[in-house]
Write a protein that holds these residues in place. Structure first.
Motif, PDB file in Angstrom:
ATOM      1  N   LEU A   1       6.215 -23.714 -10.259  1.00 24.76           N
ATOM      2  CA  LEU A   1       5.418 -23.761  -9.029  1.00 24.76           C
ATOM      3  C   LEU A   1       5.711 -22.552  -8.141  1.00 24.76           C
ATOM      4  N   LEU A   2       6.950 -22.131  -8.092  1.00 28.15           N
ATOM      5  CA  LEU A   2       7.309 -20.929  -7.327  1.00 28.15           C
ATOM      6  C   LEU A   2       6.585 -19.708  -7.897  1.00 28.15           C
ATOM      7  N   VAL A   3       6.524 -19.613  -9.213  1.00 25.77           N
ATOM      8  CA  VAL A   3       5.784 -18.525  -9.855  1.00 25.77           C
ATOM      9  C   VAL A   3       4.305 -18.589  -9.462  1.00 25.77           C
ATOM     10  N   ALA A   4       3.737 -19.798  -9.424  1.00 27.68           N
ATOM     11  CA  ALA A   4       2.332 -19.962  -9.039  1.00 27.68           C
ATOM     12  C   ALA A   4       2.085 -19.438  -7.624  1.00 27.68           C
ATOM     13  N   PHE A   5       2.983 -19.754  -6.706  1.00 26.03           N
ATOM     14  CA  PHE A   5       2.816 -19.267  -5.332  1.00 26.03           C
ATOM     15  C   PHE A   5       2.994 -17.751  -5.259  1.00 26.03           C
ATOM     16  N   ALA A   6       3.887 -17.201  -6.070  1.00 28.62           N
ATOM     17  CA  ALA A   6       4.056 -15.741  -6.121  1.00 28.62           C
ATOM     18  C   ALA A   6       2.787 -15.084  -6.666  1.00 28.62           C
TER      19      ALA A   6
END
Length: 133
Positions: A111-116
């Protein structure tokens, strides 16, 4: 794939799950699952809905590999974070605590990658993001 339709429909499912959990907690008087309930509503419902609206309002190219990566990391990240959080906090099956922890961490990381990816996309496709018609 229609990114807007996909995100809005998945967001609606998370909204239903989150509302049901909230209703269940209120009726039962227990707040043990409140962190999970909040994450389902915030990242599952609100974030995915906002992403869907983003793709509707701003004309991000349909063939964008970055957008495709964003869609799928968002989908799997929200699922991994929320289910992983539930597994981690409730420990429904004895002996799987390491698996539950890893599931939670991996989901949150995706999910952090998605926001990045979303942040990168707003700069890469910035010419499409404007108040001008």
């Amino acid at each position: 794939m229609d990114r807007t339709r996909f995100f809005v429909r998945v967001a609606a499912i998370y909204a239903l799950i989150g509302a049901f959990m909230g209703s269940h907690m209120a009726g039962g008087g227990g707040l043990q699952l409140s962190a999970i309930h909040a994450h389902i509503l915030v990242v599952g419902w609100l974030s995915l809905f906002a992403f869907g609206i983003y793709y509707k309002v701003f004309k991000i190219p349909k063939d964008s590999k970055l957008a495709k990566a964003h869609v799928w990391t968002s989908f799997f990240g929200v699922f991994g974070l929320t289910v992983g959080m539930w597994l981690y906090y409730t420990q429904p099956i004895d002996g799987l605590s390491a698996f539950n922890t890893v599931f939670f961490i991996v989901g949150g990381t995706i999910l952090l990658v998605a926001f990045a990816l979303f942040a990168i996309m707003t700069f890469l496709y910035g010419k499409f993001i404007s108040e001008d018609a």
